[in-house]
Design an enzyme around this catalytic site. Structure first.
Site, short mmCIF file in Angstrom:
data_model
loop_
_atom_site.label_atom_id
_atom_site.label_comp_id
_atom_site.label_asym_id
_atom_site.label_seq_id
_atom_site.Cartn_x
_atom_site.Cartn_y
_atom_site.Cartn_z
N THR A 121 0.83 -1.21 0.00
CA THR A 121 0.00 0.00 0.00
C THR A 121 0.86 1.26 0.00
O THR A 121 0.53 2.26 -0.61
CB THR A 121 -0.92 0.01 1.24
OG1 THR A 121 -1.57 -1.25 1.37
CG2 THR A 121 -1.97 1.09 1.14
N SER B 79 6.17 3.52 8.79
CA SER B 79 5.01 4.23 9.29
C SER B 79 4.55 3.76 10.68
O SER B 79 5.32 3.85 11.63
CB SER B 79 3.89 4.12 8.28
OG SER B 79 2.87 5.02 8.59
N HIS B 80 3.35 3.21 10.76
CA HIS B 80 2.79 2.83 12.06
C HIS B 80 3.31 1.47 12.54
O HIS B 80 3.01 1.07 13.66
CB HIS B 80 1.27 2.78 11.96
CG HIS B 80 0.81 1.77 10.95
ND1 HIS B 80 0.96 1.97 9.59
CD2 HIS B 80 0.25 0.56 11.10
CE1 HIS B 80 0.49 0.92 8.95
NE2 HIS B 80 0.05 0.05 9.84
N ARG C 227 7.80 -2.80 2.67
CA ARG C 227 7.98 -2.96 4.11
C ARG C 227 8.34 -4.40 4.41
O ARG C 227 7.66 -5.32 3.96
CB ARG C 227 6.71 -2.59 4.88
CG ARG C 227 6.42 -1.12 4.74
CD ARG C 227 5.27 -0.67 5.60
NE ARG C 227 4.92 0.68 5.18
CZ ARG C 227 3.93 1.41 5.67
NH1 ARG C 227 3.18 0.90 6.63
NH2 ARG C 227 3.68 2.61 5.22
N ARG D 157 -8.78 -6.95 7.29
CA ARG D 157 -9.46 -5.76 7.80
C ARG D 157 -10.94 -5.85 7.43
O ARG D 157 -11.29 -6.10 6.27
CB ARG D 157 -8.87 -4.49 7.20
CG ARG D 157 -7.38 -4.31 7.45
CD ARG D 157 -7.01 -2.83 7.35
NE ARG D 157 -5.58 -2.60 7.24
CZ ARG D 157 -4.69 -2.69 8.24
NH1 ARG D 157 -5.10 -3.06 9.45
NH2 ARG D 157 -3.42 -2.43 8.05
N THR E 80 -7.67 2.23 -1.25
CA THR E 80 -6.86 2.52 -0.07
C THR E 80 -5.43 2.91 -0.45
O THR E 80 -4.83 2.28 -1.32
CB THR E 80 -6.83 1.26 0.82
OG1 THR E 80 -8.16 1.02 1.28
CG2 THR E 80 -5.91 1.42 2.01
N LYS F 239 -0.60 12.41 3.40
CA LYS F 239 -1.42 12.77 4.54
C LYS F 239 -0.53 13.44 5.58
O LYS F 239 0.69 13.29 5.53
CB LYS F 239 -2.16 11.57 5.09
CG LYS F 239 -1.30 10.35 5.43
CD LYS F 239 -2.22 9.15 5.63
CE LYS F 239 -1.49 7.94 6.20
NZ LYS F 239 -0.91 7.09 5.17
N ASP G 204 2.43 11.08 9.42
CA ASP G 204 1.37 11.41 8.46
C ASP G 204 -0.03 11.08 8.97
O ASP G 204 -1.02 11.49 8.37
CB ASP G 204 1.64 10.78 7.08
CG ASP G 204 1.81 9.28 7.13
OD1 ASP G 204 1.68 8.70 8.22
OD2 ASP G 204 2.09 8.68 6.07
N ARG G 205 -0.13 10.35 10.08
CA ARG G 205 -1.46 10.04 10.61
C ARG G 205 -1.79 10.93 11.80
O ARG G 205 -0.90 11.48 12.42
CB ARG G 205 -1.52 8.59 11.08
CG ARG G 205 -1.35 7.59 9.98
CD ARG G 205 -1.61 6.20 10.51
NE ARG G 205 -1.43 5.23 9.44
CZ ARG G 205 -1.90 4.00 9.48
NH1 ARG G 205 -2.56 3.57 10.54
NH2 ARG G 205 -1.70 3.18 8.46
N LYS H 86 10.15 4.01 0.52
CA LYS H 86 9.28 4.28 -0.63
C LYS H 86 9.83 5.44 -1.44
O LYS H 86 10.58 6.28 -0.94
CB LYS H 86 7.85 4.53 -0.20
CG LYS H 86 7.64 5.79 0.59
CD LYS H 86 6.13 5.99 0.76
CE LYS H 86 5.85 7.19 1.63
NZ LYS H 86 4.46 7.57 1.59
N ASP I 198 1.70 9.22 14.11
CA ASP I 198 2.31 7.89 13.96
C ASP I 198 3.81 7.98 13.71
O ASP I 198 4.42 9.05 13.80
CB ASP I 198 1.63 7.10 12.83
CG ASP I 198 1.94 7.67 11.46
OD1 ASP I 198 2.22 8.86 11.35
OD2 ASP I 198 1.92 6.89 10.47
N GLU J 251 -8.57 9.13 4.94
CA GLU J 251 -8.75 7.69 5.05
C GLU J 251 -9.19 7.35 6.47
O GLU J 251 -8.81 8.03 7.43
CB GLU J 251 -7.44 6.96 4.76
CG GLU J 251 -6.96 7.11 3.34
CD GLU J 251 -5.84 6.11 3.05
OE1 GLU J 251 -6.15 5.04 2.51
OE2 GLU J 251 -4.68 6.42 3.38
N GLU J 252 -9.92 6.25 6.59
CA GLU J 252 -10.40 5.81 7.91
C GLU J 252 -9.26 5.43 8.85
O GLU J 252 -9.45 5.34 10.04
CB GLU J 252 -11.37 4.63 7.76
CG GLU J 252 -10.87 3.45 6.91
CD GLU J 252 -9.69 2.72 7.49
OE1 GLU J 252 -9.69 2.49 8.71
OE2 GLU J 252 -8.79 2.36 6.70
N SER J 253 -8.07 5.20 8.29
CA SER J 253 -6.93 4.76 9.09
C SER J 253 -6.19 5.92 9.73
O SER J 253 -5.00 5.84 9.98
CB SER J 253 -5.99 3.96 8.20
OG SER J 253 -5.65 4.73 7.05
N ASP K 220 5.83 8.02 11.17
CA ASP K 220 6.40 8.96 10.20
C ASP K 220 5.64 10.27 10.10
O ASP K 220 5.92 11.09 9.21
CB ASP K 220 6.49 8.29 8.82
CG ASP K 220 5.12 7.89 8.27
OD1 ASP K 220 4.21 7.63 9.07
OD2 ASP K 220 4.97 7.85 7.04
#
Ligand code: VG1
Ligand code: CO
Length: 544
Positions: free
Chosen positions: A19, A114-115, A23, A497, A345, A377, A282-283, A127, A278, A364-366, A280
């Site tokens: 995504t 990320s998370h 990773r 999920r 996503t 984000k 972005d959340r 990335k 999070d 996004e919902e995440s 990195d």
């Protein structure tokens, strides 16, 4: 003598970006030439980097520094003109995106999982972002993956990479390495978008906030912006020093992993506003006093009220959400008469809409929200937009949510994650359900009747690209919905999920626990997909 070395290598299986980049376990990335191969594939896949300017930085997790050394030496060997690196190798993902854009760089390499947890036993990631500052598109990603399967050699400068712990410019062969302050430019951008005077006034008036950086990259950014520039008392930012293993936790801002913040926000003397970001940066997670805001609702509220911030005073051109994200924002877009796009996503699908000026806000919902100010984000951006809105309206988070639901109805929403499930069992669950989708219409599960079911596919309205296989959707006659998809960011087994949603417009029923409000949908989801039977799990591992 230092020189360009051409070292033989062989393709390594499974270097397929998910995504958001590639990773894997840190131990895998550390095994030469795993990283080298992937970097070589990126440089070849994008058509070479001769004479280019690249931004390089990461979230500071274990192996960040050494990986940057390898990347710099490979960039020099490939003829890059310049690499712009955050001091200490640090750059939050949104700050990296901003830097690519503001310096008109040709692209960037962002080191992050990320998370996902960090450390020698945990996860690492890498990335590539393109010249617009956003994650590489599906087609570029495909090209990179194709190169990983066909590598014969990689190029690397034989000399040591320069010290990146101090500001300034050094050279590596013919390439310049410019070490910059990772925070200043980003903080200035935020100051241009938001009414810092209004937020400063709110805080000076006694409004209390707590920002949990979860031992990850946003600590220094939040200290500079929230404490130094906006006047929040020292200590408002907690867990603010980035650690290579994030203190052993999951740097994932949700009620499960940010339970410390949740406890503080539900304590008797809770602050007025809580937020977390999070690994990195972005959340974001937003919590009022005693009031958790679901990311989907946060997107809807921000879309509704963004015009209260100077950077968005002109209104929004349109909004976009990922398919599993709740439809709360759709209702706002409809009321405002602006376009609402539904994408697969992953942030890479928002890039064309933002570039074309079709959408201003995305989410996004995440726990990802962002706008056209960058092409990622942006956690702190969302926090500042919330603070700007709170300062202008003078309302509490809970009051804003109550107003929003009263006006638009409430899209009750939850995501249930089943982690590290046996990969074959998870794939079989999805494959079998996909095969049964055509027969589901009309079937009843408890009180719910299926209206239709399909597999989501996306045709990008800007570049015409097609993305298939983006999640299985079951719509019920009462407007409820369940979505099933497999995570593309995990590094062990499979993560299933399950996204659950139902709309409530009865004013008497707007303040329930989402798990109660969704009970029938949750039961139907299990009956439809046989989750418990196939995964052997009685309950999800993470409920958000
Ligand atoms: C998850 C989220 C997705 C997000 C992605 C990257 O992907 O669901 O919404 O864009 O992580 O976010 P998946 O494939 O595991 O569901 V981040 O902050 O980890 O870069
Ligand atoms: Co992230």
């Amino acid at each position: 003598m230092t020189e360009i070395q051409t070292l033989p290598t062989r393709p390594i299986e499974g270097q397929k970006p998910g995504t958001s980049g590639l990773r894997k376990k840190t131990a895998v990335f550390r095994q030469t030439p795993y990283l080298e191969n992937y970097v070589q594939a990126i440089f070849e896949g994008i058509g070479g980097i001769e004479g280019q300017v690249l931004v390089v930085g990461g979230d500071g997790r274990y192996f960040n520094d050494r990986a940057i050394g390898v990347i710099l030496r490979m960039a020099a060997a490939h003829g890059a003109a310049r690499c712009i690196v955050g001091r200490g190798g640090l750059l939050s993902t949104p700050a990296a995106s901003h830097l690519i854009r503001s310096r008109k760089a040709d692209g960037g390499l962002i080191l992050s999982a990320s998370h996902n947890p960090g450390g020698p036993e945990a996860d690492f990631g890498l990335k590539y972002n393109g010249p617009n500052g956003g994650p590489a598109s599906e087609s570029v990603t495909e090209k990179i993956f194709a190169r990983t399967r066909d590598l014969q050699h990689y190029l690397i400068w034989s000399g040591e990479a320069p010290d990146i712990s101090r500001l300034g410019t050094a050279s590596l062969g013919a390439m310049e390495v410019e070490v910059i302050d990772p925070i200043g430019d980003y903080a200035d951008l935020m100051a241009r978008l938001f009414d810092f005077d209004a937020i400063r006034g709110l805080i000076a008036g006694g409004f209390r906030l707590r920002f949990d950086a979860m031992h990850a990259i946003t600590g220094p950014y939040a200290q500079e912006i929230l404490e130094r520039r906006l006047g929040a008392p020292a200590g408002s930012v907690v867990n603010g020093t980035p650690l290579p293993d994030f203190g052993g936790g999951h740097p994932d801002p949700n009620p499960i992993w940010a339970h410390e913040l949740m406890a503080a926000m539900h304590a008797p003397n809770a602050p007025d506003f809580g937020a977390a970001s999070d690994g990195d940066g972005d959340r974001n997670m937003i919590v009022g006093r005693g009031c958790y805001v679901s990311p989907s609702d946060s997107l809807a509220v921000l879309a509704d009220l963004a015009h209260l911030a100077p950077g968005y005073a002109q209104g929004l051109k349109g909004v976009a959400r990922s398919m599993p994200t709740s439809c709360a924002v759709d209702r706002v877009a409809e009321a405002k008469g602006i376009a609402c796009y539904e994408t697969p996503t992953g942030w890479k699908f928002f890039g064309t809409l933002l570039d074309a000026g079709r959408a201003t806000l995305c989410g996004e919902e995440s726990a990802g929200t962002g706008s056209d100010h960058v092409r990622e984000k942006d956690g702190l951006w969302a926090v500042l937009l919330w603070l700007n809105i709170l300062a202008v309206t003078g309302k509490s988070v809970a009051a804003l949510m109550a107003d929003h639901w009263a006006r638009y109805g409430r899209n009750y929403y939850s995501r249930h994650d089943y982690e590290e499930v046996d990969a074959a069992a998870a794939t079989a669950l999805i494959d079998d359900l996909r095969a049964r989708l055509p027969e589901l219409a009309g079937a009843r599960f408890g009180a719910l009747a299926v209206a239709r079911a399909d597999e989501f596919a996306y045709d990008d309205p800007v570049d015409g690209s097609h993305a298939a296989g983006q999640g299985l959707r079951v719509f019920f006659e009462n407007g409820a919905r369940v979505v099933f998809r497999l995570s593309g960011t995990g590094t062990a087994g499979a993560t299933l999920r399950v996204y659950l949603e139902s709309l409530e417009t009865d004013p008497e029923k707007l303040h329930q626990d989402p798990q109660d409000a969704l009970a029938e949908v949750i039961m139907a989801a299990d009956a439809i997909a046989g989750i418990a039977a196939r995964t052997g799990r009685a309950a999800p591992d993470v409920v958000t």
